[in-house]
Design a protein around this motif. Structure first.
Motif, PDB file in Angstrom:
ATOM      1  N   LEU A 178       0.806  -1.213   0.000  1.00 50.88           N
ATOM      2  CA  LEU A 178       0.000   0.000   0.000  1.00 50.88           C
ATOM      3  C   LEU A 178       0.844   1.270   0.000  1.00 50.88           C
ATOM      4  N   HIS A 179       2.094   1.157   0.415  1.00 49.05           N
ATOM      5  CA  HIS A 179       2.999   2.312   0.463  1.00 49.05           C
ATOM      6  C   HIS A 179       4.317   1.954  -0.204  1.00 49.05           C
ATOM      7  N   PRO A 180       4.321   1.763  -1.522  1.00 45.11           N
ATOM      8  CA  PRO A 180       5.561   1.355  -2.188  1.00 45.11           C
ATOM      9  C   PRO A 180       6.635   2.435  -2.082  1.00 45.11           C
ATOM     10  N   LYS A 181       7.833   1.975  -1.919  1.00 43.10           N
ATOM     11  CA  LYS A 181       8.981   2.852  -1.685  1.00 43.10           C
ATOM     12  C   LYS A 181       9.205   3.854  -2.815  1.00 43.10           C
ATOM     13  N   PHE A 182       8.949   3.465  -4.047  1.00 46.01           N
ATOM     14  CA  PHE A 182       9.279   4.311  -5.196  1.00 46.01           C
ATOM     15  C   PHE A 182       8.042   4.908  -5.877  1.00 46.01           C
ATOM     16  N   TYR A 183       6.987   5.137  -5.102  1.00 46.95           N
ATOM     17  CA  TYR A 183       5.772   5.741  -5.636  1.00 46.95           C
ATOM     18  C   TYR A 183       5.600   7.147  -5.074  1.00 46.95           C
ATOM     19  N   PRO A 184       5.212   8.106  -5.889  1.00 50.80           N
ATOM     20  CA  PRO A 184       5.131   8.035  -7.342  1.00 50.80           C
ATOM     21  C   PRO A 184       6.527   8.104  -7.951  1.00 50.80           C
ATOM     22  N   CYS A 185       6.650   7.569  -9.137  1.00 55.92           N
ATOM     23  CA  CYS A 185       7.952   7.548  -9.798  1.00 55.92           C
ATOM     24  C   CYS A 185       7.838   8.153 -11.184  1.00 55.92           C
ATOM     25  N   ASN A 186       8.989   8.437 -11.761  1.00 56.08           N
ATOM     26  CA  ASN A 186       9.010   8.890 -13.147  1.00 56.08           C
ATOM     27  C   ASN A 186       8.850   7.645 -14.017  1.00 56.08           C
ATOM     28  N   GLU A 187       7.709   7.517 -14.647  1.00 58.41           N
ATOM     29  CA  GLU A 187       7.412   6.306 -15.408  1.00 58.41           C
ATOM     30  C   GLU A 187       7.676   6.444 -16.898  1.00 58.41           C
ATOM     31  N   ALA A 188       8.275   7.551 -17.321  1.00 54.52           N
ATOM     32  CA  ALA A 188       8.428   7.831 -18.763  1.00 54.52           C
ATOM     33  C   ALA A 188       9.148   6.714 -19.509  1.00 54.52           C
ATOM     34  N   ARG A 189      10.272   6.247 -18.999  1.00 62.93           N
ATOM     35  CA  ARG A 189      11.016   5.194 -19.698  1.00 62.93           C
ATOM     36  C   ARG A 189      10.293   3.850 -19.592  1.00 62.93           C
ATOM     37  N   ALA A 190       9.595   3.626 -18.498  1.00 63.00           N
ATOM     38  CA  ALA A 190       8.817   2.392 -18.356  1.00 63.00           C
ATOM     39  C   ALA A 190       7.656   2.381 -19.355  1.00 63.00           C
ATOM     40  N   ASP A 191       7.050   3.547 -19.601  1.00 67.93           N
ATOM     41  CA  ASP A 191       6.005   3.631 -20.625  1.00 67.93           C
ATOM     42  C   ASP A 191       6.580   3.312 -21.997  1.00 67.93           C
TER      43      ASP A 191
END
Length: 191
Positions: free
Chosen positions: A80-93
């Protein structure tokens, strides 16, 4: 065959829930899935949505209760509380779109990335993660960031124009279904 436009965001646990559900449902119906990652910040700005930290405390608490309920109900464990949220998801997209273009595995990539972020405490923005995913999905190259940004901007504009305001959103024959809990109505539209 019906087309399903699927607008989602990797930073959204609701998108993870819907991606897992849609993966198991689509083979049961004569439907094709068009993956449409969007820029959630731009979507919120245009439609009056608020980022999580700007929402009232009551809404934030209720969101956690719902995430826990749905995680249990769907048997999709998340933190429920992920360490890397929110993250820059641009490269993952870019990974998702590359996997879709190269071998039709965009949805699988989105699910895998979602699980890494929401279950396994992984920073999905690092070059090491990107390289590992590329190897895991046998991708020959990663879509350039400019092209990825242009596609996401176009997808976001399209969703706004069609009346969407959040993720996940499914659109079939101009009918909008917002939220992973509306998949039951999406199924009816596919019958």
């Amino acid at each position: 065959m019906k087309n399903v436009d699927y607008y989602f965001c990797l930073n959204s646990p609701w998108s993870l829930f819907s991606s897992v559900q849609i993966r198991s449902l689509l083979p049961c119906y004569n439907a094709s899935l068009n993956l449409k990652p969007i820029d959630i910040g731009r979507l919120f700005d245009a439609t009056g949505g608020l980022p999580l930290k700007k929402r009232s405390l009551n809404r934030q608490k209720y969101r956690l209760q719902e995430l826990e309920r749905w995680s249990r109900h769907l048997e999709i464990p998340i933190n429920l509380h992920p360490k890397f949220y929110p993250c820059n998801e641009a490269r993952a997209d870019a990974l998702v779109m590359s996997a879709e273009q190269e071998n039709g595995q965009g949805l699988e990539m989105a699910i895998d990335i979602g699980k890494m972020l929401w279950r396994h405490e992984t920073d999905i923005s690092t070059p090491e993660f990107i390289e590992k995913q590329m190897n895991s999905f046998n991708l020959s190259e990663l879509m350039c960031q400019k092209q990825c940004s242009e596609i996401m901007a176009s997808n976001t504009d399209e969703l706004i124009e069609k009346g969407g305001f959040g993720v996940p959103t499914f659109i079939v024959d101009d009918e909008v279904f917002w939220g992973q809990d509306r998949i039951i109505f999406l199924i009816e539209a596919l019958k």
